[in-house]
Design an enzyme around this catalytic site. Structure first.
Site, PDB file in Angstrom:
ATOM      1  N   LYS A 131      43.822  39.676  34.050  1.00 49.26           N
ATOM      2  CA  LYS A 131      42.728  38.701  33.999  1.00 49.26           C
ATOM      3  C   LYS A 131      43.180  37.301  34.396  1.00 49.26           C
ATOM      4  O   LYS A 131      42.374  36.492  34.834  1.00 49.26           O
ATOM      5  CB  LYS A 131      42.063  38.722  32.627  1.00 49.26           C
ATOM      6  CG  LYS A 131      41.336  40.050  32.420  1.00 49.26           C
ATOM      7  CD  LYS A 131      40.494  40.106  31.177  1.00 49.26           C
ATOM      8  CE  LYS A 131      39.695  41.397  31.128  1.00 49.26           C
ATOM      9  NZ  LYS A 131      40.553  42.601  30.952  1.00 49.26           N
TER      10      LYS A 131
HETATM   11  C1  LIG Z   1      40.171  43.862  31.266  1.00 47.04           C
HETATM   12  C2  LIG Z   1      41.202  44.911  31.389  1.00 47.04           C
HETATM   13  C3  LIG Z   1      40.931  46.148  32.011  1.00 47.04           C
HETATM   14  C4  LIG Z   1      39.561  46.520  32.511  1.00 47.04           C
HETATM   15  O1  LIG Z   1      39.176  45.777  33.639  1.00 47.04           O
HETATM   16  P1  LIG Z   1      37.643  45.719  34.086  1.00 47.04           P
HETATM   17  O2  LIG Z   1      37.596  44.660  35.123  1.00 47.04           O
HETATM   18  O3  LIG Z   1      36.859  45.347  32.847  1.00 47.04           O
HETATM   19  O4  LIG Z   1      37.276  47.061  34.601  1.00 47.04           O
HETATM   20  C5  LIG Z   1      41.959  47.063  32.145  1.00 47.04           C
HETATM   21  N1  LIG Z   1      43.198  46.808  31.654  1.00 47.04           N
HETATM   22  C6  LIG Z   1      43.493  45.625  31.058  1.00 47.04           C
HETATM   23  C7  LIG Z   1      44.854  45.426  30.526  1.00 47.04           C
HETATM   24  C8  LIG Z   1      42.517  44.636  30.900  1.00 47.04           C
HETATM   25  O5  LIG Z   1      42.826  43.472  30.303  1.00 47.04           O
END
Ligand SMILES: *Cc1c(COP(=O)(O)O)cnc(C)c1O
Length: 475
Positions: A120
């Site tokens: 993120k």
């Molecule tokens: C947010 C997240 C996901 C999922 O990603 P999306 O964009 O919501 O599909 C997967 N793995 C980790 C570690 C995350 O922080």
């Protein structure tokens, strides 16, 4: 470039006008009017570029209302090796999202070398700089209110810390995050970051954020904003690393690559879908879910059946625990030929908690054109895959990436180049690593001992009035 709503009842907008908001006024999600197309000549030229220069080239196609020089310097400040410095596998930090080779044709792409060790950061860091830029230009300010179960909140705080005209109020479930995640968020000392631990579950925190968003007067008076995963700028930022991964895994632009994406709210893989629609030679987009398999069910059967939060299980890959996938509407919009009338019909069911079924429609016949396949992984699979990757490749995977590798190995065809997106580092999910390997996960040196730092957090009941009063006092 202008942005339209998937529900078709909001006026088209420029990038900066949708940046600070969430949903379109008609309840839909914003998407570009059309996807910019990359030519073979573009790909040949872009193959040579640094991550920041590549990011500029791609983002400039989507952001046409920020002067080129400003956008260029903002992007260059965002994607620097000293921000994405938490490497574990000996890669090249200058590449920002380097590959780790597991075996010939099989890679992970490290998206989690940023400040909070989850992918993120890739988008949120850009969002922080974009928010500051646009707010400065307009002489405005914003108070971001969010709820987190871990990764989103910390990424938002590290992106917004110290930014002018931005304050962050982040609700988290008291005592429910890992010690590492708590330390990451609560040890921040920036005056514009407010951590509120809510006595309750994530859903209690989320309900408060929803209730505040529904209070138009409060929202307006205190300039309340969000940074949730439907934010278009986050999706746009994520397109870049698909191009980067493609260039790093191939010798020429004649080759095809598949990506496996550990998925929750469909934000990450939505960016892959858009990269593919732009003309990046992606063969398959392999969607991996955990036990919360609403998306795997859709891609196998054509039935989208959002769960209630009671049905949603708490797993050892918690950032993929979802009851419905907030970005999924963007993909379905393309799947149904960008017809907002159909989207309104389908989501009138979703909004009532009902399922929809595309399997008998003409749109389902088009599905192969979009390259999606899917699979799911369970706790046992996850543990076994963490052990397998450690034994076979000497690479320690986090729980989400392990779900991805499990599904990738099931779906990879012989000779196919496959990149599994690494969405977090194992240090964030110590308990499961201990269960799988009987040892402690590696942690970047700069984050050793963060649990011992003083923590700044107020603990509150899930009381709407009290939390509103706290925000009002500090906004
Ligand atoms: C947010 C997240 C996901 C999922 O990603 P999306 O964009 O919501 O599909 C997967 N793995 C980790 C570690 C995350 O922080």
């Amino acid at each position: 470039m202008r942005y339209i709503s998937t529900r078709g009842q909001s006026a088209p907008q420029a990038f900066c006008d949708i940046l600070l908001g969430g949903l379109a006024p008609d309840g839909g999600l914003y998407l570009p009017e059309s996807y910019p197309q990359v030519t073979r000549a573009d790909l040949d030229a872009w193959r040579q570029l640094s991550y920041a220069d590549l990011a500029y080239e791609i983002l400039a196609r989507f952001i046409t209302d920020i002067p080129a020089d400003d956008l260029k310097s903002l992007v260059a400040r965002t994607y620097t090796a000293d921000v994405y410095c938490h490497l574990r596998n000996g890669g090249d930090a200058a590449q920002i999202t380097p590959l780790t080779k597991l075996e010939d044709g099989l890679y992970t792409q490290e998206l989690s070398n940023g400040p909070t060790l989850a992918f993120k950061d890739m988008a949120m860091q850009l969002l922080g700089n974009l928010f500051e830029y646009v707010l400065d230009k307009r002489g405005e300010s914003i108070n971001i209110l969010g709820a987190t179960s871990g990764d989103t909140g910390s990424a938002a705080e590290y992106a917004m810390r110290g930014k002018h005209n931005v304050k962050v109020f982040m609700l988290s479930p008291d005592g429910k995050m890992s010690a590492f995640q708590r330390a990451q968020m609560y040890s921040l000392t920036d005056a514009n970051i407010f951590n509120i631990a809510v006595r309750g579950m994530f859903d209690d925190a989320q309900d408060i954020v929803k209730a505040v968003s529904n209070d138009a007067a409060f929202k307006k008076q205190y300039k309340i904003g969000a940074v949730n995963s439907i934010n278009w700028a986050r999706v746009a930022a994520q397109i870049v690393y698909y191009f980067q991964g493609y260039f790093l895994a191939t010798a020429s632009n004649d080759e095809e690559v598949s990506f496996t994406v550990p998925s929750g709210n469909f934000g990450n893989i939505c960016a892959g879908h858009i990269a593919r629609m732009m003309g990046l030679p992606i063969k398959h987009l392999v969607l991996a879910t955990n036990e919360n398999d609403v998306l795997d069910e859709f891609f196998r059967t054509g039935v989208y059946r959002p769960r209630t939060s009671v049905e949603t299980s708490v797993t050892s890959s918690p950032s993929m625990d979802i009851s419905k996938a907030s970005n999924f509407e963007r993909f379905v919009f393309d799947l149904v030929g960008r017809d907002p009338v159909i989207i309104r019909e389908l989501w009138s069911k979703v909004d009532k908690g009902e399922a929809f079924d595309l399997s008998t429609t003409v749109y389902w016949k088009n599905k192969p054109k979009f390259g999606f396949i899917s699979g799911r992984s369970t706790h046992v699979d996850r543990i076994n895959t963490i052990r397998f990757a450690q034994g076979r490749y000497n690479v320690m995977l986090d729980t989400h990436t392990a779900d991805g590798l499990k599904v990738a190995l099931e779906n990879r065809q012989p000779g196919q180049t496959m990149i599994v997106l690494e969405t977090a580092q194992p240090a964030k999910f110590e308990e499961t690593i201990r269960e799988a390997l009987g040892s402690e996960p590696v942690r970047p040196a700069s984050l050793q001992g963060i649990e011992n730092l003083p923590q700044h957090v107020v603990v509150m009941d899930p009381d709407l009035a009290a939390i509103k009063a706290f925000v009002a006092e500090h906004a």
